[in-house]
Design a protein around this motif. Structure first.
Motif, short mmCIF file in Angstrom:
data_model
loop_
_atom_site.label_atom_id
_atom_site.label_comp_id
_atom_site.label_asym_id
_atom_site.label_seq_id
_atom_site.Cartn_x
_atom_site.Cartn_y
_atom_site.Cartn_z
N GLY A 176 -26.99 -4.00 38.02
CA GLY A 176 -26.65 -5.34 38.48
C GLY A 176 -27.13 -6.44 37.56
O GLY A 176 -27.04 -7.62 37.90
N LEU A 177 -27.66 -6.06 36.38
CA LEU A 177 -28.24 -7.04 35.45
C LEU A 177 -29.21 -7.97 36.19
O LEU A 177 -29.13 -9.19 36.10
N ALA A 178 -30.13 -7.35 36.92
CA ALA A 178 -31.05 -8.10 37.77
C ALA A 178 -32.49 -7.81 37.41
O ALA A 178 -32.83 -6.71 36.95
N ARG A 216 -35.35 -10.02 44.19
CA ARG A 216 -34.34 -9.71 43.19
C ARG A 216 -33.73 -11.00 42.66
O ARG A 216 -33.32 -11.87 43.42
N ILE A 217 -33.64 -11.09 41.34
CA ILE A 217 -32.96 -12.22 40.70
C ILE A 217 -31.76 -11.65 39.96
O ILE A 217 -31.88 -11.06 38.88
N GLY A 218 -30.59 -11.81 40.54
CA GLY A 218 -29.38 -11.23 39.97
C GLY A 218 -28.60 -10.49 41.04
O GLY A 218 -28.97 -10.45 42.21
N ARG A 219 -27.51 -9.87 40.65
CA ARG A 219 -26.63 -9.19 41.58
C ARG A 219 -27.18 -7.82 42.00
O ARG A 219 -27.97 -7.21 41.27
N GLN A 220 -26.75 -7.36 43.18
CA GLN A 220 -27.05 -6.01 43.62
C GLN A 220 -25.74 -5.25 43.71
O GLN A 220 -24.85 -5.59 44.48
N ILE A 221 -25.61 -4.21 42.89
CA ILE A 221 -24.39 -3.42 42.84
C ILE A 221 -24.75 -1.97 43.11
O ILE A 221 -25.63 -1.41 42.47
N ARG A 222 -24.04 -1.36 44.07
CA ARG A 222 -24.25 0.05 44.35
C ARG A 222 -23.52 0.90 43.33
O ARG A 222 -22.48 0.51 42.81
N PHE A 223 -24.08 2.07 43.08
CA PHE A 223 -23.52 2.97 42.06
C PHE A 223 -22.09 3.36 42.38
O PHE A 223 -21.26 3.53 41.47
#
Length: 250
Positions: free
Chosen positions: A231-233, A241-248
């Motif tokens: 997520g580039l976080a 968390r600073i940035g996006r949260q993306i699941r695999f």
């Protein structure tokens, strides 16, 4: 280990001051007796929702601790059920001689004493009834039901992480502010809470975690610093968390 605990407390206090400055004290002010416990609309209506649902929530804790920590809980609704069952650990119950593990029917998405929750896992539909059974089994085997320690654990986040390790379908990427998630008791090595990696931890005070969902995390005195390449976080104590949260599998 005493120096790590003292270092963690000092860092936490500094983070608390910084967070209060950023939020104007909203996370730490007020009276718990009048703080909102209303639904936030994040959970589907159980009466009109036929499919099974599993949700995991996190919200800033009440009082000064909310400046750097969250409370987490799990809500489940089997297919055709008309209410949610919540699973969570609440410290004051253990202090008065009861079990810290609380299981009961409740509103799943209500505010945690004035702090709005964040939805960190949401499973619905086919196969979720089986996941609910696995959650129930993991809850029954939780080893610290009669023990609670705010720092470094076992606490509410230790419980949620425990369930995550035994139910990898949840793919729990708990926030860096979920202090206690890395507490492994007498064990040194465990599966990551997401089930997509592994971690090494000394009593939740010093360790490292690497997982597809979590990325790379370093635990110093119970505080998490990390980076999530997916997520580039960045992950920082107090700030989260600073940035996006993306699941695999997104």
């Amino acid at each position: 280990m005493k120096w790590m605990k003292r270092t963690g407390i000092l860092i936490s206090l500094l983070l608390a001051v910084s967070f209060v400055a950023m939020t104007g004290g909203r996370a730490v002010s007020g009276d718990w007796r009048t703080a909102s416990r209303e639904s936030t609309g994040l959970a589907p209506d159980p009466v009109t929702t036929i499919e099974p649902v599993v949700q995991v929530y996190a919200a800033r804790t009440y009082g000064w601790r909310g400046a750097f920590g969250v409370h987490t809980w799990i809500a489940v609704k089997p297919a055709n059920a008309s209410s949610y069952t919540l699973y969570q650990v609440i410290g004051w119950r253990a202090r008065y001689g009861g079990s810290a593990l609380v299981i009961g029917t409740d509103i799943p998405d209500r505010q945690w004493f004035g702090n709005k929750p964040e939805l960190i896992a949401d499973l619905r539909g086919d196969g979720v009834d089986d996941v609910i059974k696995r959650i129930e089994n993991a809850v029954d085997r939780y080893p610290y039901a009669d023990t609670y320690r705010m720092y470094p654990g076992p606490n509410s986040n230790t419980f949620t992480a425990w369930v995550g390790r035994h139910v990898p379908e949840l793919k729990l990427d708990l926030q860096p502010t979920a202090i206690g998630k890395d507490y492994l008791g007498a064990s040194l090595i465990a599966v990551a809470p997401s089930g997509t990696g592994f971690q090494v931890s000394v009593l939740g005070l010093l360790g490292i975690l690497a997982g597809v969902e979590e990325g790379l995390e370093v635990n110093i005195a119970g505080l998490t610093f990390g980076v999530d390449p997916l997520g580039l976080a960045l992950k920082l104590p107090g700030f989260g968390r600073i940035g996006r949260q993306i699941r695999f599998d997104d």
